[in-house]
Design a protein around this motif. Sequence first.
Motif, PDB file in Angstrom:
ATOM      1  N   MET A   1      -4.312 -26.351  28.229  1.00 33.64           N
ATOM      2  CA  MET A   1      -4.752 -25.992  26.882  1.00 33.64           C
ATOM      3  C   MET A   1      -4.580 -24.477  26.967  1.00 33.64           C
ATOM      4  N   ASP A   2      -4.409 -23.804  25.641  1.00 35.74           N
ATOM      5  CA  ASP A   2      -4.033 -22.357  25.504  1.00 35.74           C
ATOM      6  C   ASP A   2      -5.354 -21.896  26.163  1.00 35.74           C
ATOM      7  N   ILE A   3      -6.550 -22.443  25.602  1.00 39.03           N
ATOM      8  CA  ILE A   3      -7.886 -21.493  25.981  1.00 39.03           C
ATOM      9  C   ILE A   3      -8.358 -21.830  27.356  1.00 39.03           C
ATOM     10  N   GLU A   4      -7.455 -22.505  28.388  1.00 42.37           N
ATOM     11  CA  GLU A   4      -7.916 -23.113  29.610  1.00 42.37           C
ATOM     12  C   GLU A   4      -8.424 -21.657  30.448  1.00 42.37           C
ATOM     13  N   GLU A   5      -7.641 -20.937  30.594  1.00 39.07           N
ATOM     14  CA  GLU A   5      -7.727 -19.822  31.445  1.00 39.07           C
ATOM     15  C   GLU A   5      -8.978 -18.875  30.992  1.00 39.07           C
ATOM     16  N   GLY A   6      -9.290 -18.896  29.836  1.00 37.99           N
ATOM     17  CA  GLY A   6     -10.407 -17.917  29.287  1.00 37.99           C
ATOM     18  C   GLY A   6     -11.631 -18.970  29.174  1.00 37.99           C
ATOM     19  N   THR A   7     -11.512 -20.241  28.815  1.00 34.52           N
ATOM     20  CA  THR A   7     -12.745 -20.742  28.770  1.00 34.52           C
ATOM     21  C   THR A   7     -13.006 -21.961  29.777  1.00 34.52           C
ATOM     22  N   PHE A   8     -11.854 -22.482  30.442  1.00 35.67           N
ATOM     23  CA  PHE A   8     -12.130 -23.365  31.282  1.00 35.67           C
ATOM     24  C   PHE A   8     -11.307 -23.005  32.584  1.00 35.67           C
ATOM     25  N   PHE A   9     -11.661 -21.486  32.847  1.00 30.39           N
ATOM     26  CA  PHE A   9     -11.172 -21.009  34.045  1.00 30.39           C
ATOM     27  C   PHE A   9     -11.114 -21.610  35.595  1.00 30.39           C
ATOM     28  N   ALA A  10     -12.258 -22.368  35.582  1.00 32.70           N
ATOM     29  CA  ALA A  10     -12.497 -22.982  36.990  1.00 32.70           C
ATOM     30  C   ALA A  10     -11.579 -24.160  37.150  1.00 32.70           C
ATOM     31  N   PHE A  11     -10.798 -24.480  36.141  1.00 34.64           N
ATOM     32  CA  PHE A  11     -10.004 -25.901  36.408  1.00 34.64           C
ATOM     33  C   PHE A  11      -8.612 -25.499  36.595  1.00 34.64           C
ATOM     34  N   VAL A  12      -8.054 -24.610  36.370  1.00 30.67           N
ATOM     35  CA  VAL A  12      -6.673 -24.309  36.748  1.00 30.67           C
ATOM     36  C   VAL A  12      -6.923 -23.295  37.722  1.00 30.67           C
ATOM     37  N   LEU A  13      -5.827 -23.430  38.804  1.00 33.48           N
ATOM     38  CA  LEU A  13      -5.967 -22.665  40.200  1.00 33.48           C
ATOM     39  C   LEU A  13      -6.106 -21.140  40.022  1.00 33.48           C
ATOM     40  N   ASP A  14      -6.900 -20.373  40.641  1.00 30.12           N
ATOM     41  CA  ASP A  14      -6.641 -18.982  40.438  1.00 30.12           C
ATOM     42  C   ASP A  14      -5.270 -18.498  40.806  1.00 30.12           C
ATOM     43  N   ASP A  15      -4.943 -17.424  39.931  1.00 27.76           N
ATOM     44  CA  ASP A  15      -3.467 -16.881  40.130  1.00 27.76           C
ATOM     45  C   ASP A  15      -2.648 -18.049  39.934  1.00 27.76           C
ATOM     46  N   TRP A  16      -2.780 -19.064  39.101  1.00 22.01           N
ATOM     47  CA  TRP A  16      -1.950 -19.974  38.931  1.00 22.01           C
ATOM     48  C   TRP A  16      -0.426 -20.108  38.880  1.00 22.01           C
TER      49      TRP A  16
ATOM     50  N   THR B   1      -0.266 -34.381  30.358  1.00 18.99           N
ATOM     51  CA  THR B   1       0.888 -33.804  31.483  1.00 18.99           C
ATOM     52  C   THR B   1       1.014 -32.581  30.666  1.00 18.99           C
ATOM     53  N   SER B   2       1.328 -31.466  31.529  1.00 15.79           N
ATOM     54  CA  SER B   2       1.580 -30.054  30.976  1.00 15.79           C
ATOM     55  C   SER B   2       2.819 -29.519  32.136  1.00 15.79           C
ATOM     56  N   SER B   3       3.856 -28.732  31.352  1.00 15.48           N
ATOM     57  CA  SER B   3       4.699 -28.201  32.280  1.00 15.48           C
ATOM     58  C   SER B   3       4.924 -26.518  32.189  1.00 15.48           C
ATOM     59  N   HIS B   4       5.516 -26.104  33.315  1.00 14.81           N
ATOM     60  CA  HIS B   4       5.830 -24.746  33.107  1.00 14.81           C
ATOM     61  C   HIS B   4       7.337 -24.538  33.874  1.00 14.81           C
ATOM     62  N   ILE B   5       7.936 -23.679  33.107  1.00 19.23           N
ATOM     63  CA  ILE B   5       9.313 -23.375  33.476  1.00 19.23           C
ATOM     64  C   ILE B   5       9.295 -21.745  34.025  1.00 19.23           C
ATOM     65  N   ASN B   6       9.793 -21.452  35.213  1.00 17.56           N
ATOM     66  CA  ASN B   6       9.566 -20.092  35.811  1.00 17.56           C
ATOM     67  C   ASN B   6      10.839 -19.403  35.488  1.00 17.56           C
ATOM     68  N   ASP B   7      10.973 -18.226  35.993  1.00 21.69           N
ATOM     69  CA  ASP B   7      12.056 -17.407  35.564  1.00 21.69           C
ATOM     70  C   ASP B   7      13.297 -17.882  36.087  1.00 21.69           C
ATOM     71  N   ASN B   8      13.445 -18.738  37.249  1.00 25.67           N
ATOM     72  CA  ASN B   8      14.620 -19.224  37.842  1.00 25.67           C
ATOM     73  C   ASN B   8      14.968 -20.453  37.102  1.00 25.67           C
ATOM     74  N   GLY B   9      14.259 -21.011  36.074  1.00 30.24           N
ATOM     75  CA  GLY B   9      14.626 -22.044  35.216  1.00 30.24           C
ATOM     76  C   GLY B   9      14.184 -23.441  35.756  1.00 30.24           C
ATOM     77  N   GLU B  10      13.444 -23.190  36.854  1.00 28.43           N
ATOM     78  CA  GLU B  10      12.758 -24.288  37.628  1.00 28.43           C
ATOM     79  C   GLU B  10      11.380 -24.903  36.734  1.00 28.43           C
ATOM     80  N   ARG B  11      11.465 -26.086  36.490  1.00 28.41           N
ATOM     81  CA  ARG B  11      10.225 -26.660  35.656  1.00 28.41           C
ATOM     82  C   ARG B  11       9.286 -27.372  36.866  1.00 28.41           C
ATOM     83  N   ILE B  12       8.055 -27.348  36.508  1.00 27.87           N
ATOM     84  CA  ILE B  12       7.182 -27.843  37.335  1.00 27.87           C
ATOM     85  C   ILE B  12       5.893 -28.730  36.166  1.00 27.87           C
TER      86      ILE B  12
END
Length: 360
Positions: free
Chosen positions: A265-280, A305-316
């Motif tokens: 979720m958009d607010i996860e880092e600010g509000t639920f920071f303990a659920f996504v990894l540090d320096d995710w 499910t949630s995805s991220h695409i990095n600068d090299n175009g790799e999706r996780i």
Amino acid sequence: MKNSIFIKIFAVILSIVIMGTSLPLTLMTSAEETTVHLGVFSDPHYYPNALSGGNNDAYKELNYLKSKEYDNHDSLLSNALEGIEKVLEQTEDENADFLLIPGDLTKDGEYVAHTELAEKLEEWQERTGIPVFVTNGNHDINNSDAVTFENGVKEPARKTTPEEFREIYANLGFDKADAFYTPAGYPENKGGMLSYAADLGDAFRLIVVDTNKYSPDNGAEDSEHLTDGMVSDDLLDWVADQATDAKKNGLTPIVMQHHNIVPHMDIEEGTFFAFVLDDWMRVCETYADAGIHYVFTGHLHSSDTSSHINDNGERITDILTPTLTGYPNYFRTIDMTTDGENVNMDMINWDIDDDKLDLP
């Protein structure tokens, strides 16, 4: 005469070219697809009835019971136990190849809870022949919130060390592994020590990453558990090496860990920071560049499910499975199919409150 020789030479060259260009196509179209059928449930937060003191008055006064919408005070016990039993039954009925459990196995790391749950899982694994892989969650290790009501009052219960966790679940993942992570400076440093890797059949390799904080070297003062998670630089290098080696051996690497690798979720880092990894993002992009595109997580108690695409175009993609003791309490069965390059995934969410367990 000269024209005849030229035509023959041209025909030979043309045949070689055609064979050369068609060979990769032939190999590509003849690549075999391999499917692995997974069962996944998370965050059962198991608490044994023995520690409740027979559901006595002290146990009934627990705030965490009052805050949940249970019909009666023994519902936490029955919900966790019945939920696990339903999951195991359905996983067996679905003919799963493997069962993954991404952490928070117990309410608060009670030693008895771990031993009882491990015994139940081992019996099921032996009876069905379906291998089980577990990892620890933030509740499971060095947790001083472990309590018992056996004497009619709330008292500290025996908590579980990381070494004891590995011993208790020795036959539920660790026995199948051929690679283990040992922190530099162990035994003083313990961060990430429960990480391991094992092949899932002939096409996939599971990398289990211990993302939890329970040791001073990863920020847990007095070796007391913390809610948030991290992957150290050294552990991150180990994970990347495991993924690289898997790909060299023709295997598709996938990861199981407790903490989310991508925000849900958009607010996860600010509000639920303990659920996504540090320096995710650093961790996420390193995983993706190493060829890891799917990560099975828990912790947030949601189905998403949630995805991220990095600068090299790799999706996780982070595949988040919710808790069995809350709402919605789903578990999943997943077909992952690979041809060695691409992965297709078919996923079904099952509702443990549905008697027929047929929710698509």
